[in-house]
Enzyme design. Structure first.
Site, PDB file in Angstrom:
ATOM      1  N   GLU A  40       2.154   5.070  -0.236  1.00 54.73           N
ATOM      2  CA  GLU A  40       1.935   6.379   0.144  1.00 54.73           C
ATOM      3  C   GLU A  40       2.733   7.232  -0.950  1.00 54.73           C
ATOM      4  O   GLU A  40       3.640   6.947  -1.295  1.00 54.73           O
ATOM      5  CB  GLU A  40       2.003   6.847   1.501  1.00 54.73           C
ATOM      6  CG  GLU A  40       1.482   5.908   2.655  1.00 54.73           C
ATOM      7  CD  GLU A  40      -0.053   6.050   2.563  1.00 54.73           C
ATOM      8  OE1 GLU A  40      -0.629   7.144   2.320  1.00 54.73           O
ATOM      9  OE2 GLU A  40      -0.796   5.095   2.735  1.00 54.73           O
ATOM     10  N   ALA A  41       2.046   8.481  -1.231  1.00 52.85           N
ATOM     11  CA  ALA A  41       2.533   9.397  -2.211  1.00 52.85           C
ATOM     12  C   ALA A  41       2.304  10.585  -1.939  1.00 52.85           C
ATOM     13  O   ALA A  41       1.645  11.115  -1.127  1.00 52.85           O
ATOM     14  CB  ALA A  41       1.894   8.941  -3.615  1.00 52.85           C
TER      15      ALA A  41
ATOM     16  N   HIS B 294      -3.456   5.531   6.619  1.00 51.76           N
ATOM     17  CA  HIS B 294      -2.799   6.268   5.698  1.00 51.76           C
ATOM     18  C   HIS B 294      -1.094   6.151   6.032  1.00 51.76           C
ATOM     19  O   HIS B 294      -0.362   6.809   5.371  1.00 51.76           O
ATOM     20  CB  HIS B 294      -3.248   7.807   5.587  1.00 51.76           C
ATOM     21  CG  HIS B 294      -4.570   7.935   5.149  1.00 51.76           C
ATOM     22  ND1 HIS B 294      -4.847   7.571   4.136  1.00 51.76           N
ATOM     23  CD2 HIS B 294      -5.803   8.325   5.701  1.00 51.76           C
ATOM     24  CE1 HIS B 294      -6.163   7.569   3.811  1.00 51.76           C
ATOM     25  NE2 HIS B 294      -6.693   8.206   5.105  1.00 51.76           N
TER      26      HIS B 294
ATOM     27  N   ASP C 143      -1.618   0.162   6.548  1.00 51.50           N
ATOM     28  CA  ASP C 143      -2.769  -0.092   5.745  1.00 51.50           C
ATOM     29  C   ASP C 143      -2.476  -1.610   5.275  1.00 51.50           C
ATOM     30  O   ASP C 143      -3.178  -2.351   4.935  1.00 51.50           O
ATOM     31  CB  ASP C 143      -2.444   1.045   4.576  1.00 51.50           C
ATOM     32  CG  ASP C 143      -3.215   2.208   5.045  1.00 51.50           C
ATOM     33  OD1 ASP C 143      -3.755   2.344   6.105  1.00 51.50           O
ATOM     34  OD2 ASP C 143      -3.148   3.423   4.173  1.00 51.50           O
TER      35      ASP C 143
ATOM     36  N   ASP D  32      -2.694   1.781  -6.252  1.00 51.07           N
ATOM     37  CA  ASP D  32      -1.331   1.487  -6.175  1.00 51.07           C
ATOM     38  C   ASP D  32      -0.378   0.840  -7.375  1.00 51.07           C
ATOM     39  O   ASP D  32       0.425   1.523  -7.610  1.00 51.07           O
ATOM     40  CB  ASP D  32      -1.331   0.358  -5.053  1.00 51.07           C
ATOM     41  CG  ASP D  32      -1.973   0.796  -3.759  1.00 51.07           C
ATOM     42  OD1 ASP D  32      -1.148   1.350  -2.915  1.00 51.07           O
ATOM     43  OD2 ASP D  32      -3.117   0.596  -3.305  1.00 51.07           O
TER      44      ASP D  32
ATOM     45  N   ASP E  56       0.818  -1.000  -0.233  1.00 48.65           N
ATOM     46  CA  ASP E  56      -0.029  -0.017   0.063  1.00 48.65           C
ATOM     47  C   ASP E  56       0.901   1.337  -0.098  1.00 48.65           C
ATOM     48  O   ASP E  56       1.477   1.557   0.975  1.00 48.65           O
ATOM     49  CB  ASP E  56      -0.832  -0.003   1.299  1.00 48.65           C
ATOM     50  CG  ASP E  56      -1.880   1.367   1.138  1.00 48.65           C
ATOM     51  OD1 ASP E  56      -3.036   0.987   0.581  1.00 48.65           O
ATOM     52  OD2 ASP E  56      -1.499   2.033   1.615  1.00 48.65           O
TER      53      ASP E  56
HETATM   54  P1  AMP Z   1      -4.061   5.696   1.048  1.00 49.56           P
HETATM   55  O1  AMP Z   1      -3.608   4.478   0.688  1.00 49.56           O
HETATM   56  O2  AMP Z   1      -5.694   5.975   1.372  1.00 49.56           O
HETATM   57  O3  AMP Z   1      -3.378   5.895   2.328  1.00 49.56           O
HETATM   58  O4  AMP Z   1      -3.707   6.907  -0.009  1.00 49.56           O
HETATM   59  C1  AMP Z   1      -2.733   6.650  -0.699  1.00 49.56           C
HETATM   60  C2  AMP Z   1      -2.237   7.969  -1.204  1.00 49.56           C
HETATM   61  O5  AMP Z   1      -3.411   8.644  -1.834  1.00 49.56           O
HETATM   62  C3  AMP Z   1      -2.137   8.950  -0.280  1.00 49.56           C
HETATM   63  O6  AMP Z   1      -0.397   8.926   0.273  1.00 49.56           O
HETATM   64  C4  AMP Z   1      -2.035  10.352  -1.020  1.00 49.56           C
HETATM   65  O7  AMP Z   1      -1.077  10.823  -1.788  1.00 49.56           O
HETATM   66  C5  AMP Z   1      -3.474   9.854  -1.863  1.00 49.56           C
HETATM   67  N1  AMP Z   1      -4.438  10.541  -0.879  1.00 49.56           N
HETATM   68  C6  AMP Z   1      -5.238   9.733  -0.231  1.00 49.56           C
HETATM   69  N2  AMP Z   1      -6.213  10.255   0.313  1.00 49.56           N
HETATM   70  C7  AMP Z   1      -6.227  11.437  -0.387  1.00 49.56           C
HETATM   71  C8  AMP Z   1      -6.892  12.582  -0.206  1.00 49.56           C
HETATM   72  N3  AMP Z   1      -8.151  12.806   0.433  1.00 49.56           N
HETATM   73  N4  AMP Z   1      -6.536  14.020  -0.798  1.00 49.56           N
HETATM   74  C9  AMP Z   1      -5.404  13.781  -1.628  1.00 49.56           C
HETATM   75  N5  AMP Z   1      -4.723  12.875  -1.705  1.00 49.56           N
HETATM   76  C10 AMP Z   1      -5.013  11.617  -1.161  1.00 49.56           C
HETATM   77 MG    MG Z   2      -2.358   3.834   2.340  1.00 51.40          MG
END
Ligand code: AMP
Ligand code: MG
Length: 323
Positions: free
Chosen positions: A133-134, A287, A292, A230, A131
């Site tokens: 993160e970006a 996150h 995750d 991903d 998973d």
């Molecule tokens: P997650 O796996 O849900 O933690 O999300 C992966 C990536 O998606 C995060 O590191 C962000 O780069 C992007 N991301 C997730 N949620 C948001 C949001 N509400 N607004 C903007 N980018 C998001």
């Molecule tokens: Mg994540």
């Protein structure tokens, strides 16, 4: 011979012995005048058996009394109250969390596995849950995301246990300064990414990590993620940005969200809702890529032990690969 092969052989032998029985009764009849059967359903059975003599008789398999028994058990389970389901599961020392449909499915599957002597259904020795993160900006959909956390949770599909994990931060190039939103969302600090290697080096470390665990060598493995993003979005964009080849191991993967939705017959939903559905709570920080991944692994393990076949069900789109 491994357990899976033994089980398959056992099932094959069962089918063969049932087939032999029907062929035997057919050959017993050969010396008799069968003209009286004409136009009756028995005549049809003889004809069907003659046509299918060399083919495996799949229908006969389901006429095995074990399926009648299972059907009776399933009927009983369908009429059970939630308290009764929990009581039954407890007695069998099986997990009792989750909604009524989950408990019913779990109990039915327990009896099915017991009757058919089945083990976990998967083609892989290991599953690597990832998973990413970006980098991101609030309310910006077309942001040029770069991977800043590369976590892997290694799940042993024989023991159904999380065995190890890998975690590395990556230094972004296009937007080296993380937005306040990104830091607060992911919990990743500026210092962590400043000190990290850039993505191509991290990808090399990941390849070495796979080799250290004989993944893709003596151990077969598949990647698992929550949804398509991903691989289809973050990894693909990052490979383009870093000008590195999209890795072969990421061309298809297990989309846990899709698997979950198909298995339980519910709408596709995120990690929190899937956990809630099976009666689990999120462990760690949302996150955070590693947390995750761990929670996605917990969902995957629950699916596996509930009898869902763990298989790849998503692949990178060709048009995207060529970009
Ligand atoms: P997650 O796996 O849900 O933690 O999300 C992966 C990536 O998606 C995060 O590191 C962000 O780069 C992007 N991301 C997730 N949620 C948001 C949001 N509400 N607004 C903007 N980018 C998001
Ligand atoms: Mg994540």
């Amino acid at each position: 011979m491994n357990t899976k092969e033994e089980t398959l052989l056992k099932e094959k032998k069962q089918i063969e012995s049932i087939d032999n029985e029907s062929n035997k009764s057919l050959s017993d009849k050969k010396d008799y005048d069968l003209s009286w059967l004409k136009g009756t359903s028995a005549d049809q059975t003889v004809k069907t058996n003659q046509i299918n003599k060399s083919a495996p008789n799949i229908k006969t398999d389901f006429s095995d009394p074990v399926y009648k028994k299972l059907s009776r058990i399933n009927g009983k389970i369908n009429s059970m109250s939630i308290d009764n389901l929990v009581k039954n599961l407890k007695e069998l020392k099986i997990e009792t969390t989750g909604k009524k449909e989950v408990l019913m499915r779990r109990l039915k599957n327990f009896h099915k596995e017991k009757a058919l002597n089945k083990t976990v259904e998967t083609d892989y020795d290991y599953v690597c849950v990832i998973d990413f993160e970006a980098t991101c900006r609030e309310n910006t959909l077309d942001f040029p995301h770069e991977i800043i956390e590369f976590p892997i949770v290694l799940v042993n599909m024989k023991t159904l246990a999380i065995e190890k994990h890998f975690q590395s931060y990556c230094k972004p190039r296009l937007n080296p300064k993380l937005t306040a939103f990104c830091k607060s969302l992911t919990g990743i600090t500026q210092d962590q990414v400043d000190k990290a290697e850039e993505f191509p080096n991290v990808l090399n470390t990941v390849s070495d990590w796979f080799l250290t665990h004989n993944l893709g060598e003596t151990n077969s493995f598949a990647i698992a993620t929550d949804g398509p993003w991903d691989m289809q979005k973050f990894l693909r964009m990052q490979c383009d940005t870093s000008n590195v080849e999209y890795p072969a191991w990421a061309k298809e993967w297990i989309d846990v969200r899709k698997l979950f939705s198909n298995w339980f017959g519910v709408r596709r939903c995120g990690i929190l809702k899937m956990l809630d559905y099976i009666g689990f709570e999120f462990e760690g920080n949302q996150h955070c890529g590693l947390d995750d991944s761990r929670n996605i692994a917990r969902i995957l393990l629950r699916l596996a032990s509930d009898g869902c076949k763990i298989r790849t069900n998503a692949k990178i789109k060709h048009s995207d690969q060529e970009n």
